[in-house]
Design an enzyme around this catalytic site. Sequence first.
Site, PDB file in Angstrom:
ATOM      1  N   GLU A 135       0.827  -1.215   0.000  1.00  0.00           N
ATOM      2  CA  GLU A 135       0.000   0.000   0.000  1.00  0.00           C
ATOM      3  C   GLU A 135       0.863   1.268   0.000  1.00  0.00           C
ATOM      4  O   GLU A 135       0.347   2.359   0.262  1.00  0.00           O
ATOM      5  CB  GLU A 135      -0.908   0.014   1.241  1.00  0.00           C
ATOM      6  CG  GLU A 135      -1.844  -1.172   1.369  1.00  0.00           C
ATOM      7  CD  GLU A 135      -3.112  -1.013   0.558  1.00  0.00           C
ATOM      8  OE1 GLU A 135      -3.207  -0.020  -0.195  1.00  0.00           O
ATOM      9  OE2 GLU A 135      -4.000  -1.876   0.681  1.00  0.00           O
ATOM     10  N   HIS A 159      -3.215   1.818   8.577  1.00  0.00           N
ATOM     11  CA  HIS A 159      -4.296   1.008   8.015  1.00  0.00           C
ATOM     12  C   HIS A 159      -4.456  -0.270   8.825  1.00  0.00           C
ATOM     13  O   HIS A 159      -3.485  -0.994   9.060  1.00  0.00           O
ATOM     14  CB  HIS A 159      -3.999   0.668   6.554  1.00  0.00           C
ATOM     15  CG  HIS A 159      -4.904  -0.371   5.978  1.00  0.00           C
ATOM     16  ND1 HIS A 159      -6.284  -0.294   6.066  1.00  0.00           N
ATOM     17  CD2 HIS A 159      -4.639  -1.525   5.306  1.00  0.00           C
ATOM     18  CE1 HIS A 159      -6.820  -1.356   5.479  1.00  0.00           C
ATOM     19  NE2 HIS A 159      -5.845  -2.121   5.020  1.00  0.00           N
ATOM     20  N   HIS A 161      -7.604  -3.485  10.273  1.00  0.00           N
ATOM     21  CA  HIS A 161      -8.835  -4.210   9.976  1.00  0.00           C
ATOM     22  C   HIS A 161      -9.676  -4.382  11.245  1.00  0.00           C
ATOM     23  O   HIS A 161      -9.833  -5.488  11.751  1.00  0.00           O
ATOM     24  CB  HIS A 161      -8.499  -5.595   9.400  1.00  0.00           C
ATOM     25  CG  HIS A 161      -7.659  -5.568   8.172  1.00  0.00           C
ATOM     26  ND1 HIS A 161      -6.883  -6.635   7.762  1.00  0.00           N
ATOM     27  CD2 HIS A 161      -7.468  -4.593   7.238  1.00  0.00           C
ATOM     28  CE1 HIS A 161      -6.252  -6.334   6.648  1.00  0.00           C
ATOM     29  NE2 HIS A 161      -6.593  -5.104   6.310  1.00  0.00           N
ATOM     30  N   GLU A 189     -18.616  10.888  23.118  1.00  0.00           N
ATOM     31  CA  GLU A 189     -17.238  11.279  22.845  1.00  0.00           C
ATOM     32  C   GLU A 189     -16.953  11.411  21.346  1.00  0.00           C
ATOM     33  O   GLU A 189     -16.065  12.174  20.941  1.00  0.00           O
ATOM     34  CB  GLU A 189     -16.299  10.219  23.447  1.00  0.00           C
ATOM     35  CG  GLU A 189     -14.826  10.491  23.255  1.00  0.00           C
ATOM     36  CD  GLU A 189     -13.959   9.325  23.696  1.00  0.00           C
ATOM     37  OE1 GLU A 189     -12.772   9.555  23.975  1.00  0.00           O
ATOM     38  OE2 GLU A 189     -14.458   8.189  23.738  1.00  0.00           O
ATOM     39  N   HIS A 230     -13.245  -4.240   4.180  1.00  0.00           N
ATOM     40  CA  HIS A 230     -11.779  -4.315   4.232  1.00  0.00           C
ATOM     41  C   HIS A 230     -11.196  -3.766   5.531  1.00  0.00           C
ATOM     42  O   HIS A 230     -10.497  -4.460   6.253  1.00  0.00           O
ATOM     43  CB  HIS A 230     -11.206  -3.569   3.021  1.00  0.00           C
ATOM     44  CG  HIS A 230      -9.719  -3.627   2.907  1.00  0.00           C
ATOM     45  ND1 HIS A 230      -9.048  -3.256   1.760  1.00  0.00           N
ATOM     46  CD2 HIS A 230      -8.747  -3.993   3.779  1.00  0.00           C
ATOM     47  CE1 HIS A 230      -7.749  -3.412   1.935  1.00  0.00           C
ATOM     48  NE2 HIS A 230      -7.536  -3.856   3.155  1.00  0.00           N
TER      49      HIS A 230
END
Length: 293
Positions: A135, A159, A161, A189, A230
């Site tokens: 990525e 990034h 998951h 919050e 994803h």
Amino acid sequence: MRRDFVLFVFGFYEAEKIKMDIHEAKFFKEFLNMTFLSYSNGWNERNGGNMSYRLSDKDSEEVIENFSFDRDWAEIGASVPGLKNEYFMVTGSGKYFRNTKSDPENNVAIIKIDDTGTKYKIVWGLESGGRPTSELPTHLMNHEVKKKQTDGRYRVIYHAHPVNLIALTYVLKQDTKVFTTELWDSMTECPIVFPKGVAVIPWMVPGGREIAVRTSELIKDYDIVVWCFHGAFVSGEDFDSAFGLMETVEKAAEIVVKVRSMGGKKYHLSKDDIMSLAKPYNVDINGDLVTDI
């Protein structure tokens, strides 16, 4: 004592003071700690997810003695002239977050961008071979956007998951307003922590130029972008803010999942309730993202 000798001694002292074992550098320790915490939370299984950090001048000055510039330049797959000659610490492609802390030399890398912004060179790490995260174009394109937008304050792209957030992409309308409203409404919050909201991208092939471009377009207005089916893509000033944002959004998603499993909402925050948080907490909440609840 001769002045030139004094200057020599002082200069030597300054050089020694700056030189540091990379393992002792604050940014290095924080990077490894965050990747391991992310794995421990169940957000980065196997080789899933990736992270990058843009080193400050101070960071690179402290550890540059640890770098080697012998390896070849490689194509980034994107043009990022705004990052020319910058250094980044990145996770490796196919590497596991759970191994970064115990074996950083073989699981992470520090790279340098060339003076055209189209190539990179590994200057530290990945000693057993490999390359930075697949990525990398997405990371660097978004770093370039955030660097310009925040006058250099933002340094982390992350990034992961997160389970509950991914689950919601299968049941909620894949829409920025819908996701933002649901998450803001889950916990008081949330509008304070991410007042800009949460952007959503319907499923796209990961690792390619298309998703990189789309994410970089959205990251101008949001600090977190959800990739449907994803995971999520987060930007932040430092490790704490990036990790804290992912942590808060995932907790909010978990609350939404639990509320729906208990039969759905009987009560909720109104738009006025959400917007009333702006003044006392000095945040600019994007009221345009609140749908009818």
